[in-house]
Scaffold this motif. Sequence first.
Motif, PDB file in Angstrom:
ATOM      1  N   HIS A   1       0.907  -1.091   0.039  1.00  0.00           N
ATOM      2  CA  HIS A   1      -0.051  -0.074  -0.018  1.00  0.00           C
ATOM      3  C   HIS A   1       0.867   1.266   0.139  1.00  0.00           C
ATOM      4  CE1 HIS A   1      -3.282  -2.714   0.963  1.00  0.00           C
ATOM      5  NE2 HIS A   1      -2.607  -3.397   1.707  1.00  0.00           N
ATOM      6  N   VAL A   2       0.804   1.893  -1.300  1.00  0.00           N
ATOM      7  CA  VAL A   2       1.488   3.252  -1.251  1.00  0.00           C
ATOM      8  C   VAL A   2       0.792   4.304  -0.943  1.00  0.00           C
ATOM      9  CG1 VAL A   2       3.028   4.315  -2.659  1.00  0.00           C
ATOM     10  CG2 VAL A   2       3.050   1.854  -3.142  1.00  0.00           C
ATOM     11  N   LEU A   3       1.331   5.097  -0.115  1.00  0.00           N
ATOM     12  CA  LEU A   3       0.558   6.514   0.305  1.00  0.00           C
ATOM     13  C   LEU A   3       1.558   7.562  -0.068  1.00  0.00           C
ATOM     14  CD1 LEU A   3      -1.473   7.823   1.776  1.00  0.00           C
ATOM     15  CD2 LEU A   3      -0.243   7.421   3.817  1.00  0.00           C
ATOM     16  N   LYS A   4       0.887   8.560  -0.618  1.00  0.00           N
ATOM     17  CA  LYS A   4       1.763   9.924  -0.760  1.00  0.00           C
ATOM     18  C   LYS A   4       1.989  10.685   0.571  1.00  0.00           C
ATOM     19  CE  LYS A   4      -0.193  10.822  -5.457  1.00  0.00           C
ATOM     20  NZ  LYS A   4      -0.715  12.011  -6.202  1.00  0.00           N
ATOM     21  N   GLY A   5       3.325  10.629   0.748  1.00  0.00           N
ATOM     22  CA  GLY A   5       3.833  11.317   2.148  1.00  0.00           C
ATOM     23  C   GLY A   5       4.080  12.704   2.016  1.00  0.00           C
ATOM     24  N   GLY A   6       4.183  13.131   3.354  1.00  0.00           N
ATOM     25  CA  GLY A   6       4.502  14.602   3.448  1.00  0.00           C
ATOM     26  C   GLY A   6       3.069  15.668   2.773  1.00  0.00           C
ATOM     27  N   ILE A   7       2.013  14.985   2.790  1.00  0.00           N
ATOM     28  CA  ILE A   7       0.874  15.978   1.858  1.00  0.00           C
ATOM     29  C   ILE A   7      -0.463  15.991   3.070  1.00  0.00           C
ATOM     30  CG2 ILE A   7      -1.100  15.904   0.190  1.00  0.00           C
ATOM     31  CD1 ILE A   7       0.824  14.580  -1.484  1.00  0.00           C
ATOM     32  N   VAL A   8      -0.892  17.343   3.326  1.00  0.00           N
ATOM     33  CA  VAL A   8      -1.788  17.618   4.019  1.00  0.00           C
ATOM     34  C   VAL A   8      -3.093  18.150   3.177  1.00  0.00           C
ATOM     35  CG1 VAL A   8      -0.350  18.145   5.985  1.00  0.00           C
ATOM     36  CG2 VAL A   8      -0.756  19.943   4.516  1.00  0.00           C
ATOM     37  N   GLU A   9      -4.231  18.091   3.994  1.00  0.00           N
ATOM     38  CA  GLU A   9      -5.536  18.584   3.390  1.00  0.00           C
ATOM     39  C   GLU A   9      -6.077  19.478   4.411  1.00  0.00           C
ATOM     40  OE1 GLU A   9      -9.855  16.534   2.338  1.00  0.00           O
ATOM     41  OE2 GLU A   9      -7.865  15.692   1.429  1.00  0.00           O
ATOM     42  N   PHE A  10      -6.530  20.950   3.931  1.00  0.00           N
ATOM     43  CA  PHE A  10      -7.098  21.790   4.563  1.00  0.00           C
ATOM     44  C   PHE A  10      -8.704  21.423   4.875  1.00  0.00           C
ATOM     45  CE2 PHE A  10      -8.296  26.389   4.992  1.00  0.00           C
ATOM     46  CZ  PHE A  10      -7.576  26.525   6.500  1.00  0.00           C
ATOM     47  N   PHE A  11      -9.056  21.901   5.847  1.00  0.00           N
ATOM     48  CA  PHE A  11     -10.605  21.304   6.340  1.00  0.00           C
ATOM     49  C   PHE A  11     -11.490  22.029   5.415  1.00  0.00           C
ATOM     50  CE2 PHE A  11     -10.364  25.870   7.963  1.00  0.00           C
ATOM     51  CZ  PHE A  11     -11.693  26.116   8.092  1.00  0.00           C
ATOM     52  N   GLU A  12     -11.444  22.938   4.537  1.00  0.00           N
ATOM     53  CA  GLU A  12     -12.069  23.475   3.623  1.00  0.00           C
ATOM     54  C   GLU A  12     -11.512  24.029   2.209  1.00  0.00           C
ATOM     55  OE1 GLU A  12     -14.358  26.936   5.248  1.00  0.00           O
ATOM     56  OE2 GLU A  12     -12.466  28.408   4.991  1.00  0.00           O
ATOM     57  N   ASP A  13     -12.249  24.244   1.087  1.00  0.00           N
ATOM     58  CA  ASP A  13     -11.872  24.563   0.177  1.00  0.00           C
ATOM     59  C   ASP A  13     -10.805  25.971   0.056  1.00  0.00           C
ATOM     60  OD1 ASP A  13     -12.741  22.494  -1.178  1.00  0.00           O
ATOM     61  OD2 ASP A  13     -14.003  23.245  -2.516  1.00  0.00           O
TER      62      ASP A  13
ATOM     63  N   ILE B   1       4.834  22.652  15.669  1.00  0.00           N
ATOM     64  CA  ILE B   1       4.340  22.829  14.191  1.00  0.00           C
ATOM     65  C   ILE B   1       3.104  21.789  13.945  1.00  0.00           C
ATOM     66  CG2 ILE B   1       5.566  21.196  12.785  1.00  0.00           C
ATOM     67  CD1 ILE B   1       4.803  24.931  11.905  1.00  0.00           C
ATOM     68  N   GLY B   2       3.122  20.705  14.775  1.00  0.00           N
ATOM     69  CA  GLY B   2       2.055  19.818  14.537  1.00  0.00           C
ATOM     70  C   GLY B   2       0.867  20.156  15.226  1.00  0.00           C
ATOM     71  N   GLU B   3       1.118  20.575  16.528  1.00  0.00           N
ATOM     72  CA  GLU B   3      -0.128  21.225  17.110  1.00  0.00           C
ATOM     73  C   GLU B   3      -0.631  22.349  16.561  1.00  0.00           C
ATOM     74  OE1 GLU B   3       1.616  22.082  20.837  1.00  0.00           O
ATOM     75  OE2 GLU B   3       1.898  20.286  21.567  1.00  0.00           O
ATOM     76  N   ALA B   4       0.150  23.315  15.791  1.00  0.00           N
ATOM     77  CA  ALA B   4      -0.596  24.228  15.248  1.00  0.00           C
ATOM     78  C   ALA B   4      -1.422  23.917  13.741  1.00  0.00           C
ATOM     79  CB  ALA B   4       0.676  25.253  14.722  1.00  0.00           C
ATOM     80  N   SER B   5      -0.811  22.905  13.339  1.00  0.00           N
ATOM     81  CA  SER B   5      -1.511  22.274  12.003  1.00  0.00           C
ATOM     82  C   SER B   5      -2.700  21.889  12.369  1.00  0.00           C
ATOM     83  CB  SER B   5      -0.367  21.044  11.358  1.00  0.00           C
ATOM     84  OG  SER B   5      -0.952  20.552  10.434  1.00  0.00           O
ATOM     85  N   LEU B   6      -2.859  21.091  13.464  1.00  0.00           N
ATOM     86  CA  LEU B   6      -4.214  20.477  13.975  1.00  0.00           C
ATOM     87  C   LEU B   6      -5.257  21.633  14.287  1.00  0.00           C
ATOM     88  CD1 LEU B   6      -3.047  17.480  16.064  1.00  0.00           C
ATOM     89  CD2 LEU B   6      -4.125  17.354  13.670  1.00  0.00           C
ATOM     90  N   ARG B   7      -4.434  22.750  14.922  1.00  0.00           N
ATOM     91  CA  ARG B   7      -5.516  23.522  15.372  1.00  0.00           C
ATOM     92  C   ARG B   7      -5.907  24.543  14.429  1.00  0.00           C
ATOM     93  NH1 ARG B   7      -2.130  25.048  18.866  1.00  0.00           N
ATOM     94  NH2 ARG B   7      -1.007  26.853  17.685  1.00  0.00           N
ATOM     95  N   HIS B   8      -5.295  24.794  13.316  1.00  0.00           N
ATOM     96  CA  HIS B   8      -5.796  25.811  12.218  1.00  0.00           C
ATOM     97  C   HIS B   8      -6.437  24.986  10.972  1.00  0.00           C
ATOM     98  CE1 HIS B   8      -4.008  29.283  13.886  1.00  0.00           C
ATOM     99  NE2 HIS B   8      -2.786  28.589  14.159  1.00  0.00           N
ATOM    100  N   GLY B   9      -6.725  23.684  11.266  1.00  0.00           N
ATOM    101  CA  GLY B   9      -7.393  22.899  10.190  1.00  0.00           C
ATOM    102  C   GLY B   9      -7.056  21.932   9.386  1.00  0.00           C
ATOM    103  N   PHE B  10      -5.572  21.413   9.460  1.00  0.00           N
ATOM    104  CA  PHE B  10      -5.019  20.497   8.506  1.00  0.00           C
ATOM    105  C   PHE B  10      -5.090  19.121   8.980  1.00  0.00           C
ATOM    106  CE2 PHE B  10      -2.822  24.579   7.764  1.00  0.00           C
ATOM    107  CZ  PHE B  10      -2.787  24.680   6.280  1.00  0.00           C
TER     108      PHE B  10
END
Length: 347
Positions: free
Chosen positions: A259-271, A323-332
């Motif tokens: 199972h190959v997963l594209k690494g180092g990519i995030v998704e924002f909570f909205e467009d 940076i991880g906590e900020a990522s989750l807090r801001h919607g990533f």
Amino acid sequence: MFGLIGHSTSFKDARQKAMDLGYDHIAEGDLDVWCSAPPQLVEHVKVVSAIGKTIEGAYIDSCFVPEMLSRFKTARRKVLNAMELAQKKGINITALGGFTSIIFENFNLLENKQVRNTTLDWERFTTGNTHTAWVICRQLEINAPLLGIDLQKARVAVVGATGDIGSAVCRWLSQRTGVSELLLVARQQQPLKDLQKDLGGGRVLRLEEALPEADAVIWVASLPKNLQIDKSKLRKPCLMIDGGYPKNLDEKFSGSGIHVLKGGIVEFFEDIGWNMMEIAEMDVPQRQMFACFAEAMLLEFENCHTNFSWGRNNITLEKMDFIGEASLRHGFSVLRLQPNNLQAAFA
């Protein structure tokens, strides 16, 4: 304001994008014309985080294409010119994306602070490697159990373990995730031995030795073009996180049980109302982006205008936490395996 410096994935794609943007004189030129083309600020954007913080940003196309990698002076000039443009536009913090970060590090552009009449202020730029390392670790922690892989009992290979991202990933997995065993893979042996000593564990192996042993493989190095691996010898299930650039593990390893997963990519909570990620061939370009790009956005959200990820082996677990906590807090959120991948794992 945050900035993103990127480029197209190929000369062909770059010419099409230039045509779409109305730069016909550049689009119709050959590679030599593109080698002399200046960087272009092609898009402005406004982003609102999950907690309501609003920031503005800009995307700068460096007019670099991978076909220029063999032209050292051109590659060097492209990155420095794009950084100069970002600084002249008054951008507070700019992330180097794709090959621009690799060129900056490998060609040691820190020695080239002066670009014409501009003295580059390094505090305005970040490689985004801290966020990328954190995202890759979280992708492993979230997706491995979905495939029935118990990380407390698993062997995890890190290919490119001695690089900036790779060494940070190793430290996190060793101290925070607690994987059973780390398999350390890189080209040069002495840095591997130094990393092994620093970690207080892990086994140094060649790539062809590590792959058949690994329950999960994190790639933060380019896939060798001449690599020949018998997929039947790999463990199944096996999770492979493609954290290199370009992302091409699918071409070599996709198949039953792998199972190959594209690494180092995030998704924002909205467009987000931008077009820039279409260049990067994201599956959901209105929401998805490279984690290195998102780092610049997060630093702007946090009013932390500094070269957060800079140099080699300066990424600490504390920085990853921040940076991880900020990522989750801001919607990533981190990219996950698709449902059809999970169904196939247990079919």
